[in-house]
Design an enzyme around this catalytic site. Structure first.
Site, PDB file in Angstrom:
ATOM      1  N   PRO A   2      -7.995  27.465 -12.177  1.00  0.00           N
ATOM      2  CA  PRO A   2      -8.529  28.703 -12.759  1.00  0.00           C
ATOM      3  C   PRO A   2      -9.651  29.234 -11.732  1.00  0.00           C
ATOM      4  O   PRO A   2     -10.616  28.696 -11.328  1.00  0.00           O
ATOM      5  CB  PRO A   2      -9.247  27.957 -14.070  1.00  0.00           C
ATOM      6  CG  PRO A   2      -8.791  26.485 -13.902  1.00  0.00           C
ATOM      7  CD  PRO A   2      -8.105  26.199 -12.685  1.00  0.00           C
ATOM      8  N   GLU A   3      -9.750  30.534 -11.555  1.00  0.00           N
ATOM      9  CA  GLU A   3     -10.905  31.184 -10.917  1.00  0.00           C
ATOM     10  C   GLU A   3     -11.745  31.913 -12.076  1.00  0.00           C
ATOM     11  O   GLU A   3     -11.353  31.706 -13.116  1.00  0.00           O
ATOM     12  CB  GLU A   3     -10.270  32.232  -9.849  1.00  0.00           C
ATOM     13  CG  GLU A   3      -9.393  31.562  -9.231  1.00  0.00           C
ATOM     14  CD  GLU A   3      -8.816  32.554  -7.590  1.00  0.00           C
ATOM     15  OE1 GLU A   3      -9.866  33.211  -7.368  1.00  0.00           O
ATOM     16  OE2 GLU A   3      -7.833  32.170  -7.299  1.00  0.00           O
ATOM     17  N   HIS A  90      -2.535  13.381 -19.650  1.00  0.00           N
ATOM     18  CA  HIS A  90      -3.508  14.045 -18.835  1.00  0.00           C
ATOM     19  C   HIS A  90      -4.436  14.800 -19.935  1.00  0.00           C
ATOM     20  O   HIS A  90      -5.140  15.836 -19.440  1.00  0.00           O
ATOM     21  CB  HIS A  90      -2.980  14.860 -17.933  1.00  0.00           C
ATOM     22  CG  HIS A  90      -2.121  14.323 -16.857  1.00  0.00           C
ATOM     23  ND1 HIS A  90      -2.562  13.326 -16.215  1.00  0.00           N
ATOM     24  CD2 HIS A  90      -0.861  14.674 -16.278  1.00  0.00           C
ATOM     25  CE1 HIS A  90      -1.416  12.781 -15.370  1.00  0.00           C
ATOM     26  NE2 HIS A  90      -0.589  13.705 -15.315  1.00  0.00           N
ATOM     27  N   ARG A 109      -4.804  16.923 -12.249  1.00  0.00           N
ATOM     28  CA  ARG A 109      -5.210  16.417 -10.902  1.00  0.00           C
ATOM     29  C   ARG A 109      -6.767  15.937 -10.841  1.00  0.00           C
ATOM     30  O   ARG A 109      -7.208  15.383 -10.059  1.00  0.00           O
ATOM     31  CB  ARG A 109      -5.081  17.514  -9.913  1.00  0.00           C
ATOM     32  CG  ARG A 109      -3.722  17.952  -9.766  1.00  0.00           C
ATOM     33  CD  ARG A 109      -3.668  19.117  -8.566  1.00  0.00           C
ATOM     34  NE  ARG A 109      -4.072  18.959  -7.171  1.00  0.00           N
ATOM     35  CZ  ARG A 109      -4.322  19.654  -6.370  1.00  0.00           C
ATOM     36  NH1 ARG A 109      -4.050  21.064  -6.435  1.00  0.00           N
ATOM     37  NH2 ARG A 109      -4.647  19.274  -5.021  1.00  0.00           N
ATOM     38  N   ARG A 151     -23.601  35.699  10.700  1.00  0.00           N
ATOM     39  CA  ARG A 151     -22.723  34.719   9.923  1.00  0.00           C
ATOM     40  C   ARG A 151     -21.393  34.873  10.807  1.00  0.00           C
ATOM     41  O   ARG A 151     -20.802  35.747  10.663  1.00  0.00           O
ATOM     42  CB  ARG A 151     -22.476  34.788   8.541  1.00  0.00           C
ATOM     43  CG  ARG A 151     -23.964  34.374   7.773  1.00  0.00           C
ATOM     44  CD  ARG A 151     -24.374  32.891   8.062  1.00  0.00           C
ATOM     45  NE  ARG A 151     -23.444  31.883   7.536  1.00  0.00           N
ATOM     46  CZ  ARG A 151     -23.484  31.474   6.419  1.00  0.00           C
ATOM     47  NH1 ARG A 151     -24.606  31.810   5.354  1.00  0.00           N
ATOM     48  NH2 ARG A 151     -22.718  30.401   5.623  1.00  0.00           N
TER      49      ARG A 151
END
Length: 270
Positions: A2-3, A90, A109, A151
């Site tokens: 998920p973003e 899970h 995970r 940077r």
DNA sequence: CTAAATACCTGATGGC
DNA sequence: TGCCATCAGGTATTTA
């Protein structure tokens, strides 16, 4: 997994089922996540959820005592279910609500986490140093341009740094750079002021569009109803290696950067 | 300080 | 069918 759009979709989905509800029971089947679920999480028992909010990819369940901080990691999802629905493999945490619904955290995970922040104590260290929200007013071309100066890190890795801006993960980093016409490997310090503006616009646009589609489901993202998101069909670069670029017809390239797959068009992006 | 590598964990996939 | 290597949407922490 998920973003930001997927986390936002999850927040919006669970909010109507949990806000105003009292937590009647909390079941922890697996404490070992990214960090162990702290004992203090028991403060949730009997507490009423006053609000659900999101900071970056962290979800916050607010109560009078403090708030639970939930991160979905790579494979996590939060679903509203009925308590009698059999527990799946899970399903690590279950919250039972006074309205009879259950909220379940599923995360194969276990890169996700569930933490507790007590009311009235200093900001949680994980949230304290986060960069601005990409859809908020503080994320401007001037800000990004200023941050990138001197940077050397590749711009793709740079925009995925949550201390610079939150919520841009591997999918949307490739998509934003494609949309802005900037090669992912460019040194951040070499990005021009004009490119900085295009990139900020692209990030905001792609995230907002994805939220409207309920996020991107690549393999296992599901929203709070267990349904996938539909933004995958609109991905222009991510996961399209060897396929024609929608702009020029050239082939989309794939390359590993910062240990993550990166997709771009070498003709349209410079 | 910055930049790059490492760690956490399970499951799906593809080659042999 | 089995075994092994590789890859997967994140990010704090360690190392250089």
């Amino acid at each position: 997994m998920p973003e930001l759009p997927e986390v936002e979709t999850t927040c919006r989905g669970i909010a109507p089922y949990v806000i105003g509800e009292t937590i009647t029971a909390l079941h922890i089947h697996q404490r070992q996540m990214r960090w162990p679920i702290p004992k203090q999480i028991d403060a949730l028992k009997g507490a009423t959820i006053t609000d659900v909010s999101r900071r970056g990819k962290y979800i916050q369940l607010h109560t009078g005592n403090g708030e639970a901080i939930i991160h979905l990691g790579m494979s996590g999802s939060l679903r509203i279910t009925e308590p009698k629905e059999p527990k799946r493999k899970h399903d690590h945490v279950e919250w039972l609500m006074s309205n009879g619904h259950a909220l379940r955290l599923h995360d194969p995970r276990r890169f996700g986490c569930v933490l507790w922040h007590k009311a009235g104590t200093p900001a949680h260290p994980l949230l304290e140093k986060l960069g601005p929200e990409p859809l908020g007013n503080a994320f401007t071309a001037d800000y990004l341009f200023d941050q990138t100066r001197k940077r050397k890190t590749a711009i793709k890795v740079f925009i995925m740094n949550s201390h610079i801006v939150v919520g841009v993960g591997n999918i949307y980093a490739s998509e934003s750079l494609f949309m802005a016409g900037i090669r992912p490997g460019r040194a951040s310090g070499r990005i021009t002021r004009n490119e900085s503006e295009r990139l900020v616009d692209a990030i905001r646009t792609v995230l907002a569009k994805s939220i409207k589609q309920g996020g991107t489901t690549l393999r296992d993202f599901v929203n709070s109803d267990g349904e996938p998101g539909y933004f995958k069909q609109q991905l222009l670069a991510y996961d399209r290696a060897g396929e024609p670029c929608t702009q020029c017809g050239g082939l989309i390239k794939q390359k590993v950067m910062g240990q993550r797959s990166t997709y771009y068009c070498s003709f349209c992006q410079s």
